[in-house]
Design an enzyme around this catalytic site. Structure first.
Site, PDB file in Angstrom:
ATOM      1  N   ARG A  77       0.828  -1.214   0.000  1.00 24.87           N
ATOM      2  CA  ARG A  77       0.000   0.000   0.000  1.00 24.87           C
ATOM      3  C   ARG A  77       0.867   1.270   0.000  1.00 24.87           C
ATOM      4  NH1 ARG A  77      -4.051  -0.273   4.572  1.00 24.87           N
ATOM      5  NH2 ARG A  77      -4.499   1.810   3.786  1.00 24.87           N
ATOM      6  N   GLN A 108      -9.343  10.730   7.936  1.00 22.02           N
ATOM      7  CA  GLN A 108      -9.168   9.336   8.370  1.00 22.02           C
ATOM      8  C   GLN A 108      -8.093   8.671   7.515  1.00 22.02           C
ATOM      9  OE1 GLN A 108     -13.341   7.424   9.024  1.00 22.02           O
ATOM     10  NE2 GLN A 108     -13.674   9.234   7.770  1.00 22.02           N
ATOM     11  N   ASN A 109      -7.656   9.358   6.481  1.00 21.73           N
ATOM     12  CA  ASN A 109      -6.726   8.736   5.533  1.00 21.73           C
ATOM     13  C   ASN A 109      -5.306   8.732   6.074  1.00 21.73           C
ATOM     14  OD1 ASN A 109      -8.972   8.576   3.994  1.00 21.73           O
ATOM     15  ND2 ASN A 109      -8.433  10.238   2.605  1.00 21.73           N
ATOM     16  N   VAL A 110      -4.567   7.743   5.612  1.00 19.17           N
ATOM     17  CA  VAL A 110      -3.188   7.579   6.083  1.00 19.17           C
ATOM     18  C   VAL A 110      -2.204   7.878   4.962  1.00 19.17           C
ATOM     19  CG1 VAL A 110      -3.858   5.858   7.815  1.00 19.17           C
ATOM     20  CG2 VAL A 110      -3.198   5.078   5.525  1.00 19.17           C
ATOM     21  N   HIS A 126      -6.207   8.464  11.937  1.00 18.73           N
ATOM     22  CA  HIS A 126      -5.798   7.054  11.871  1.00 18.73           C
ATOM     23  C   HIS A 126      -4.324   6.876  11.522  1.00 18.73           C
ATOM     24  CE1 HIS A 126     -10.303   5.949  11.056  1.00 18.73           C
ATOM     25  NE2 HIS A 126     -10.074   6.206  12.330  1.00 18.73           N
ATOM     26  N   CYS A 152      13.335  -3.093  15.339  1.00 12.48           N
ATOM     27  CA  CYS A 152      13.571  -1.795  15.970  1.00 12.48           C
ATOM     28  C   CYS A 152      15.063  -1.666  16.289  1.00 12.48           C
ATOM     29  CB  CYS A 152      12.728  -1.696  17.246  1.00 12.48           C
ATOM     30  SG  CYS A 152      13.134  -0.236  18.225  1.00 12.48           S
ATOM     31  N   CYS A 155      15.426  -1.824  20.378  1.00 13.29           N
ATOM     32  CA  CYS A 155      15.129  -3.004  21.210  1.00 13.29           C
ATOM     33  C   CYS A 155      15.106  -4.315  20.419  1.00 13.29           C
ATOM     34  CB  CYS A 155      13.787  -2.807  21.927  1.00 13.29           C
ATOM     35  SG  CYS A 155      12.372  -2.924  20.818  1.00 13.29           S
ATOM     36  N   THR A 193     -16.453   9.569   2.862  1.00  9.74           N
ATOM     37  CA  THR A 193     -16.381   8.562   3.930  1.00  9.74           C
ATOM     38  C   THR A 193     -17.725   7.861   4.053  1.00  9.74           C
ATOM     39  OG1 THR A 193     -16.051   8.145   6.301  1.00  9.74           O
ATOM     40  CG2 THR A 193     -16.754  10.376   5.698  1.00  9.74           C
TER      41      THR A 193
END
Ligand code: BJW
Length: 253
Positions: A77, A108-110, A126, A152, A155, A193
């Site tokens: 995506r 709301q879109n990323v 979001h 990461c 860690c 939406t």
């Protein structure tokens, strides 16, 4: 008055409300990015949830079970988003914001397309698919991309996209700013939406309850339609430029 037929699709009452508005809120969803080529979630045939199961890809439990699959899906995506551009709808919202005395853009879109269209700030309910965080402590991890699940650097735990999955809390400060704006605005636009995912869907209800004029822009009816004062039934890439044109016409008079 312009001869643009699209601008004439804007009801006179809405054009007047827009030009007299003190605070406008825009809430956008996946439909505004559809004309950029990014699939929505719930549309039959083309929506992501018609091909993929949300419980296998967009929940913390799914990530805990199979982080590699979830990461690969988001990598795909991210690639889609990178290959697209803001469309006429994103650009028209940025243009409207420049003309209005005050506005708040909540999405709301990323996909980050509003920012690329020139809107700033954008309240991202979001998260953003372009950012990654440590799945253990949620601290940002830079340059985590590619198909392979990164570890990461602090860690060694799994890295996840900085997005909000079902069952997870939205970023509290961002949600609170959006709620306050919804309560205070006089005009609220719900654009692209399906208005079924909470707490985002509650924002239009808050605005309507506080007396704002609610406008929906969507080719299809939604659960919000009956509460909306105006339903501009068409694509964002047509209706939003028409709104901008109508505002420019009113301000010129
Ligand atoms: C066009 C167009 C064009 C097409 N122009 N338009 C009852 C009440 C309250 C809550 C719940 C409830 N039941 C269940 C819940 C919880 C759940 C929820 O709402 N579920 C519902 C589905 C029932 N909500 C949550 O879990 C949220 N968290 C939460 O409630 O936390 C509580 C909590 C508190 C404290 C501690 C812990 C927990 C989180 C929700 C997260 C949603 N995440 C996703 C994925 C994000 C990451 C990613 O991208 O992968 O967000 S799911 C997906 O849906 C995505 C979207 O932002 C979101 C909304 O979708 P959207 O944007 O509306 O898209 P579509 O596809 O549905 O609609 C597109 C529309 O565009 C259509 O109407 C088209 O017609 C239209 N359109 N072309 C204009 N050209």
């Amino acid at each position: 008055m312009t001869g643009d037929p699209a601008a004439q699709a804007i009801p006179g009452g809405l054009a007047r409300a827009l030009s007299a508005s003190r605070l406008v809120v825009f809430l956008t969803g996946a439909g505004i990015s559809a004309e950029s080529g990014i699939p929505t979630f719930r549309q039959a045939m083309t929506g992501l949830w018609s091909r993929f199961r949300p419980e296998e890809l967009a929940t913390p439990e799914a990530f805990a079970r199979d982080p590699e699959t979830v990461w690969r899906w988001y990598a795909w995506r991210r690639g889609l988003v990178a290959a697209t551009r803001p469309n006429a709808g994103h650009l028209a919202i940025a243009g409207l914001q420049r003309h209005l005395p005050a506005s708040v853009l909540v999405t709301q879109n990323v996909d980050g397309l509003h920012q690329r269209a020139g809107s700033d700030p954008v309240l991202e309910l979001h998260g953003n698919i372009g950012r990654s965080v440590c799945a253990r402590d949620r601290r940002p991890v830079a340059q985590a991309d590619g198909e392979k699940l990164p570890a990461c650097p602090r860690c060694g735990g799994p890295v996840r996209p900085d997005v909000v999955w079902f069952g997870e809390a939205l970023p509290a400060g961002v949600l609170e700013q959006a709620r306050q704006a919804a309560r205070r605005c006089d005009l609220f636009f719900s654009v692209g939406t399906s208005a079924v995912v909470y707490p985002a869907a509650e924002l239009a209800e808050l605005a309507a309850g506080a007396g704002a004029t609610v406008v929906e822009i969507n080719p299809e009816p939604t659960p919000l339609t009956r509460r909306a004062r105006f339903h501009l039934q068409g694509p964002g890439g047509v209706m939003l430029p028409a709104l901008l044109q109508s505002l420019e016409d009113t301000q010129r008079i």
